[in-house]
Scaffold this motif. Sequence first.
Motif, short mmCIF file in Angstrom:
data_model
loop_
_atom_site.label_atom_id
_atom_site.label_comp_id
_atom_site.label_asym_id
_atom_site.label_seq_id
_atom_site.Cartn_x
_atom_site.Cartn_y
_atom_site.Cartn_z
N ALA A 12 -43.71 9.11 53.86
CA ALA A 12 -43.28 7.86 53.76
C ALA A 12 -42.34 7.41 54.25
O ALA A 12 -41.83 6.15 54.02
CB ALA A 12 -43.39 7.76 52.11
N SER A 13 -41.56 8.20 54.98
CA SER A 13 -40.23 7.71 55.57
C SER A 13 -40.40 6.32 56.53
O SER A 13 -39.40 5.55 56.41
CB SER A 13 -39.69 8.99 56.59
N VAL A 14 -41.40 6.33 57.52
CA VAL A 14 -41.66 5.13 58.34
C VAL A 14 -41.99 4.09 57.63
O VAL A 14 -41.56 2.89 57.79
CB VAL A 14 -42.36 5.76 59.59
N SER A 15 -42.96 4.26 56.71
CA SER A 15 -43.61 3.09 55.97
C SER A 15 -42.42 2.68 54.89
O SER A 15 -42.13 1.53 54.72
CB SER A 15 -44.67 3.58 54.88
N LEU A 16 -41.68 3.41 54.45
CA LEU A 16 -40.38 3.20 53.73
C LEU A 16 -39.37 2.23 54.32
O LEU A 16 -38.99 1.40 53.86
CB LEU A 16 -39.77 4.52 53.11
N ALA A 17 -39.03 2.71 55.64
CA ALA A 17 -38.12 1.85 56.48
C ALA A 17 -38.77 0.44 56.53
O ALA A 17 -38.08 -0.59 56.67
CB ALA A 17 -37.85 2.29 57.57
N TYR A 18 -40.22 0.34 56.65
CA TYR A 18 -40.83 -0.96 57.04
C TYR A 18 -40.76 -1.78 55.69
O TYR A 18 -40.67 -3.20 55.60
CB TYR A 18 -42.49 -0.97 57.40
N VAL A 19 -40.99 -1.06 54.40
CA VAL A 19 -41.03 -1.69 53.33
C VAL A 19 -39.80 -2.34 52.87
O VAL A 19 -39.35 -3.52 52.46
CB VAL A 19 -41.52 -0.97 52.09
N THR A 20 -38.60 -1.64 53.29
CA THR A 20 -37.30 -2.09 53.18
C THR A 20 -36.83 -3.48 53.94
O THR A 20 -36.43 -4.37 53.31
CB THR A 20 -36.18 -0.96 53.70
N ARG A 21 -37.33 -3.44 55.24
CA ARG A 21 -37.17 -4.54 55.97
C ARG A 21 -37.83 -5.70 55.70
O ARG A 21 -37.59 -7.18 55.88
CB ARG A 21 -37.44 -4.07 57.61
N LEU A 22 -39.01 -5.31 55.31
CA LEU A 22 -40.01 -6.42 54.81
C LEU A 22 -39.66 -7.11 53.36
O LEU A 22 -39.49 -8.36 53.45
CB LEU A 22 -41.50 -6.13 54.69
N THR A 23 -39.18 -6.38 52.54
CA THR A 23 -38.49 -6.79 51.52
C THR A 23 -37.07 -7.56 51.67
O THR A 23 -36.86 -8.76 51.15
CB THR A 23 -38.12 -5.65 50.44
N ARG A 24 -36.33 -7.23 52.51
CA ARG A 24 -35.12 -7.79 52.78
C ARG A 24 -35.37 -9.13 53.38
O ARG A 24 -34.79 -10.26 52.97
CB ARG A 24 -34.47 -6.81 53.96
N THR A 25 -36.28 -9.42 54.41
CA THR A 25 -36.65 -10.59 54.99
C THR A 25 -37.33 -11.41 53.89
O THR A 25 -36.91 -12.74 53.82
CB THR A 25 -37.64 -10.22 56.22
N SER A 26 -38.27 -10.96 53.19
CA SER A 26 -38.84 -11.94 52.30
C SER A 26 -37.76 -12.60 51.30
O SER A 26 -37.83 -13.57 50.77
CB SER A 26 -40.03 -11.27 51.44
N ILE A 27 -36.77 -11.51 50.66
CA ILE A 27 -35.98 -11.84 49.43
C ILE A 27 -34.95 -12.79 50.39
O ILE A 27 -34.57 -13.92 49.80
CB ILE A 27 -35.10 -10.64 49.16
N ALA A 28 -34.52 -12.68 51.76
CA ALA A 28 -33.50 -13.58 52.28
C ALA A 28 -34.13 -15.08 52.47
O ALA A 28 -33.33 -16.03 52.39
CB ALA A 28 -33.13 -13.03 53.63
N GLU A 29 -35.33 -14.97 52.74
CA GLU A 29 -36.00 -16.62 53.00
C GLU A 29 -36.37 -17.20 51.66
O GLU A 29 -35.95 -18.42 51.62
CB GLU A 29 -37.42 -16.02 53.65
N ASN A 30 -36.99 -16.49 50.83
CA ASN A 30 -37.04 -17.06 49.30
C ASN A 30 -35.91 -17.35 48.76
O ASN A 30 -35.98 -18.29 47.78
CB ASN A 30 -38.15 -16.17 48.40
N ARG A 31 -34.78 -16.94 49.08
CA ARG A 31 -33.40 -16.86 48.37
C ARG A 31 -32.95 -18.58 48.25
O ARG A 31 -32.31 -19.02 47.55
CB ARG A 31 -32.39 -16.24 48.87
#
Length: 307
Positions: free
Chosen positions: A182-201
């Motif tokens: 899951a290492s690579v997918s985990l990194a993508y999930v982290t970045r995707l969640t970060r971007t989505s949180i920052a935009e919706n904030r």
Amino acid sequence: MGRYVVRRLLQMIPVFIGATLLIFVMVNVMGDPVAGLCGERACDTATAAQLKREFGLDKPLWRQYATYMANVFTGDFGTAFNGQPVTELMGAAFPVTIRLTIVAIVLEIVIGVTLGVVTGLRRGRPVDTGVLLLTLVVISVPTFVTGLLLQLLLGVTWGWIRPSVPPEASFDELIVPGLVLASVSLAYVTRLTRTSIAENRRADYVRTAVAKGLPRRRVVVRHLLRNSLIPVVTFIGTDIGALMGGAIVTERIFNIHGVGYQLYQGILRQNTQTVVGFVTVLVLVFLVANLLVDLLYAVLDPRIRYA
């Protein structure tokens, strides 16, 4: 909702047929499976003809596919070239791979979403920069390097884990292989969640919730996170099938005899029945996962309604 589910199930039929047909054709044209049955020496003409008749390889490709699909709907995925039914191979391989995939998905959700929320709420701060650099390193390093390094350190040098995972491995024994998978997918999930949180904030509904005086935790969990998870759920849903089919490297490193191992052996020995059978099940897993993801949209966002 019921009408939408029925429509999606009907749409899955041509997708399933098209995907399995493409896989069947690709696997059958990638080499001569009879040559692999005879070992290093080439088969003589009589032996090759007998083997082709025995496994139905002497028929036209369209007839082979039609026969295969007719058998699949009765639960018969064919027989491997060693005489063992493919369903027996699946019964031994899928349980361990499903456990490995569950561990990988849980790690993706827990670690990836948590880091994404923390960095999204603290965008531009040192913790955000550090996590972004860490995820960039994880994405850049090949999976086999990460797996071999963790196996060497944790399994051989320090003795914290077994370097080789047994077939009946429990969930705790699959944590390290699951982390590697899951290492690579985990990194993508982290970045995707970060971007989505920052935009919706910066969205109006978040400002309204803050202006109402709602507690910060409720604003983040009930309003911000719930709407920000839609692209993350989409990624994780499509990643389930990819993790199960892409576990070849991880399972080879930790000697896990799962789906990836069987696919590798089937491709290596040009065992078309094994490869096509396993990939057919993976196609079904991918289609069902996508359907569940679409249904989860309405749970995460009440504004979404299915006709």
